[in-house]
Every structure is written in C-alpha cells, then in structure tokens.
Design an enzyme around this catalytic site. Structure first.
Site, PDB file in Angstrom:
ATOM      1  N   PRO A 131      -1.902 -14.195 -18.710  1.00 17.49           N
ATOM      2  CG  PRO A 131      -3.027 -13.910 -16.670  1.00 17.49           C
ATOM      3  CD  PRO A 131      -2.453 -14.969 -17.580  1.00 17.49           C
ATOM      4  CD1 TRP A 132      -1.883  -7.875 -18.626  1.00 19.43           C
ATOM      5  CD2 TRP A 132      -1.347  -7.209 -16.566  1.00 19.43           C
ATOM      6  NE1 TRP A 132      -2.934  -7.121 -18.152  1.00 19.43           N
ATOM      7  CE2 TRP A 132      -2.626  -6.691 -16.890  1.00 19.43           C
ATOM      8  CE3 TRP A 132      -0.805  -6.910 -15.315  1.00 19.43           C
ATOM      9  CZ2 TRP A 132      -3.370  -5.904 -16.008  1.00 19.43           C
ATOM     10  CZ3 TRP A 132      -1.542  -6.136 -14.425  1.00 19.43           C
ATOM     11  CH2 TRP A 132      -2.806  -5.641 -14.784  1.00 19.43           C
ATOM     12  CG  ASN A 133      -3.123 -10.648 -13.225  1.00 21.38           C
ATOM     13  OD1 ASN A 133      -2.967 -11.473 -14.125  1.00 21.38           O
ATOM     14  ND2 ASN A 133      -4.019 -10.825 -12.267  1.00 21.38           N
ATOM     15  CE  LYS A 156      -0.704 -13.619 -27.482  1.00 19.16           C
ATOM     16  NZ  LYS A 156      -1.459 -12.621 -26.680  1.00 19.16           N
ATOM     17  CD  GLU A 230      -8.304 -17.373 -12.954  1.00 18.11           C
ATOM     18  OE1 GLU A 230      -8.176 -16.273 -12.367  1.00 18.11           O
ATOM     19  OE2 GLU A 230      -7.447 -18.284 -12.937  1.00 18.11           O
ATOM     20  CG  LEU A 231     -13.303 -15.947 -18.626  1.00 20.92           C
ATOM     21  CD1 LEU A 231     -14.596 -16.008 -19.407  1.00 20.92           C
ATOM     22  CD2 LEU A 231     -12.103 -15.819 -19.553  1.00 20.92           C
ATOM     23  CD  GLU A 364     -11.987  -8.352 -13.174  1.00 20.93           C
ATOM     24  OE1 GLU A 364     -11.236  -9.103 -12.511  1.00 20.93           O
ATOM     25  OE2 GLU A 364     -12.317  -8.598 -14.344  1.00 20.93           O
TER      26      GLU A 364
END
Length: 463
Positions: A131-133, A156, A230-231, A364
């Site tokens: 992810p980007w965070n 990726k 991990e969601l 969330e």
C-alpha cells in the site's frame, strides 16, 4: 499501452507515470523469478542475510531523496520522511538478525534408531502487493523475510507510490542481488487478479482494504496458495482514570493524527473513564488545534494532505453525519484555511457525544479524526472496544500493569499495547483478527508464514 499515474496530493499534478506490464513482460519476469529461486535457495541463510543487509544500507543512504519523493507521492511532511527509513531499517535489521536461528530445522527430540527434523522450506515465488500509506515499511515487512527464507520476490506497489518500488529495486541492484531474485512490476487491478490465478505465484502478501482482500481470495481460488492479508483497522484506546493524563493526551493525539491518520493501526476511537473525559477531550483538541496543516515540502508543516481529495471528503462526510446525529466537534477547523470541500488537505478533528450508531465510530476513517466516548468501568470499555468488525491493535492507558494484564486477554485484537500505540515492534508478531485479515508478519513467527514444513524421518537401524 495503458499506464499507471501517480497523482500528487500536494497540488493534483501528475508526479509519475509508468506503463503497465503486458502479458509477455509478465511471463518473462515470472519465469526469471522462478529460475532464480532454485539457486537463491541453495545459498546459506548467512549469505542471503549479507545481500539483504547491503540493500538496507543502500536504502538508508537514500533517506533524503526518499523523504522528498514521499512528500510528493503521498503527502507525508518532508520532516517526517526520514522516520519511514528508520522504521524500515529497524524492521529489516531485526529480521536479518534472527534469520539464522529462526530458520534452523526443528528438532523434535531424540528417538533411538532414528534421525528426525523438520526444515523450513521456501515456498517459491512470493508476490508482495504493498500500500501507499507506509510504503517502504509495509513492503519490506514481507520482502526481506521472504528473501531471507529462500524465496524470490515480485513487488507490485500502489499506484500512488510508484517510485517506492523503483527505490527498493535500486537498493537491491546496488547490493548486487542475483538477477531475478527481487523484481518489481507495474500492473493494473485486472492484470494482478489474472496473475494471482495463473499458477505463477506461490504466495501473496497483501496489505490494503477489506474489499481488496476479498479480491485476493477470489483471484487465488483453486490455486491452494497461502495469502497473507492485512486489511486495516478501527483501532480503539481505553483511557483509565489512573493514567498519566498529560502523557496520554500527547500519545493519543500523535496516534490519531500522525500521517493524517492514514495508518491501519492509528487510533480511531477512544473510550475514557467518565471522571477524566472532559480533560482528555479538551487536551486532544488543544493538540489538534496546534497542528500546522500545509505543503509537506515545507519544514514547518507537520500535517500534510491526505492521499486524495476523495479520501478527505469521505472523512469530512463522516464528521458531518456524526454532527447531524448529535456529535460535538472540538477543533475549530476554520483556522485551517486549506481544509475545504474537494481538497486533499484536512484539519484534525476530535468528536464527543458519539455513538456506535455513527459511521465515525464503526467504519475505518483513515483520516485525522477521532471520536471519544465516556465509560464507567473496564467491562464497559472492553465491550465497546470489541464491538467492531476489525481487530488489529488496541491500547490501554493506565499506571496499573495488573489491570492491563487482566483486560488485554479479553480484547479481540492482534496486538494489545499499554501506554503506547500506532507502532510495530518487529520482535513481535504483526497479525489481526476478524476483518483485519489473516496471517502473520515479522518476528520469528513471520518466517513460518513464508515457508512450508518438510519432515525428515530417517531410520538408521535395520536390525
């Protein structure tokens, strides 16, 4: 040829653009990865550690460049960018330091006339979808341990942080990692799904949304490959009456607002003993009011834009809906001139008089906002903390260790903190329950997820 664009949240400009890999490029890359894995697995763990350690050195040397690129790609204030590098270094070096001991064959005990052991065998080709965070730390949570365990890795990365994969590739190239052992690829969602179901991937490590996790499961259906998922989270804090209040306020504000609240383990809901509720709310609002929201390239900024205007507007709507239902805001957002509808820039916010009927307490947010509810007992706090579809981390603020040890086992979560939050200790398993996903990364247990057991059962006497 289709392309993936990174749109900067600073000003909405296109910061980077890369072509999506076509079918031939995908086939070539994974064939190279599969071929390289056989020879990579033959190296000793110590040799693999040396390659990875050199790559970490290379990433650390890029600290200033990484900080600037992160500011442009995902809005992290440039003053906080080096912290991402420090975090990746801490995690990677810990996993390197424990690799040899963790990957030693297990000895089930002596049995006369037999030699027995259980080895940790690499799975093959591991695909990390990051992810980007926290783009370096989340990627390396699986990339480094997977390589140490003898797997090859294809990364990726999220469209928002395209250049992160390239910097990691640069680091492994500087370490002279054998060709094909680590590679990165640019894919769209449909191509990624096709790839996971193609039989070319032996494991997927995914960090992202619940919807993304479901897409991973659908794509992998029938492949019988492990998925690490991990969601996200809706992480709660419980503040007992016996806490160090000034410390707690500072700690919780940072846990809720750092990185504009865009962390899977940020504090999104707080349950506080009624006797200190008003003081806590006022303290959090004071800290929030003092944040400097602005261009992340400026040294004085400590709160940058969210990842996109749409993400910020989603959180604004949560706040507006909560207020319409009776919640009260405590930060005067009019003083934050950049915080406007349709802007990626969002001021921090603290809400009281919230309930679990409101989205702000159940869904969330992934933004710089936190809701606070007063409670009268530990039991009430526990019930509210567990009233969530997520279960990544939970924190307890108290000076009573016995109380924390009594409460912690009752919380439905992967990690329980006492007097801290929004932190990942690489010596401990990083995992979650419920819609937070499944699997485990980091710690010695993290290697178990990236290997398969193989039993050796040798009878030495045939008399």
């Amino acid at each position: 040829m289709s392309k993936i664009q990174c749109i900067s949240p600073i000003d909405g400009s296109m910061y980077a653009e890369r072509p999506v890999a076509d079918a031939e490029q995908v086939a070539t890359l994974f064939a190279r990865s599969k071929t390289a894995q056989h020879s990579w697995a033959q190296l000793t763990v110590a040799q693999r550690c040396e390659f990875c350690s050199t790559a970490v050195d290379a990433m650390v040397s890029m600290k200033e460049r990484i900080a600037q690129e992160l500011a442009w790609q995902m809005g992290r204030p440039i003053s906080q960018g080096p912290g991402e590098v420090g975090g990746l270094e801490e995690r990677a070096r810990h996993m390197i330091s424990i690799a040899e001991a963790s990957l030693q064959p297990l000895d089930p005990g002596e049995k006369p006339g037999f030699v027995r052991k259980i080895s940790h065998e690499p799975l093959g080709v591991v695909m990390t979808i990051a992810p980007w965070n926290f783009p370096f730390m989340t990627a390396l949570n699986s990339v480094i341990p997977a390589l140490l365990a003898g797997n090859t890795v294809v990364l990726k990365h999220a469209a928002n942080t395209l250049l992160v994969a390239e910097r990691i590739q640069d680091a492994f190239d500087k370490a002279c990692l054998p060709e094909g052992v680590f590679q990165h690829i640019v894919l769209d969602h449909s191509t990624t799904s096709e790839l996971i179901g193609s039989g070319n991937v032996d494991m997927v490590c995914f960090t992202g949304s619940v919807g993304g996790g479901k897409a991973m499961e659908e794509a992998a259906a029938g492949q019988f490959i492990p998925l690490g998922l991990e969601l996200g989270g809706k992480d709660p804090a419980y503040v007992r009456a016996d806490c160090n209040l000034s410390y707690t306020i500072e700690n919780l504000a940072d846990g809720a607002f750092f990185n504009s609240g865009q962390s899977c383990c940020s504090i999104e809901r707080i349950y506080v003993h009624e006797s200190i509720h008003d003081e806590l709310v006022a303290g959090l609002a004071t800290v929030g009011q003092a944040y400097v929201l602005g261009n992340p390239l400026e040294a004085t900024t400590n709160l940058g834009p969210m990842i996109s205007p749409a993400a910020a507007d989603f959180v604004r709507k949560q706040v507006a809906d909560a207020v319409a239902a009776g919640a009260k805001t405590h930060v005067d957002t009019s003083q934050f001139t950049l915080d406007q509808p349709g802007s990626a820039y969002m001021a921090p916010q603290v809400l009281s008089d919230v309930t679990h009927e409101m989205s702000i307490m159940m869904d969330e947010s992934f933004g710089p906002v936190v809701g606070v509810i007063k409670v009268s007992s530990d039991d009430e706090a526990i019930a509210l903390m567990n009233d969530s579809d997520f279960g990544l981390t939970a924190g307890i603020w108290t000076e009573d260790l016995d109380a924390a040890e009594r409460i912690a086992p009752q919380l439905e979560t992967g990690t329980v903190f006492m007097n801290r939050c929004d932190y990942l200790d690489p010596a401990l398993a990083w995992t979650g329950v419920k819609d937070t996903g499944r699997g485990c990364s980091l710690s010695a247990m993290g290697f178990d997820a990236l290997t398969r057991p193989k039993s050796f059962h040798f009878k030495t006497s045939t008399d």
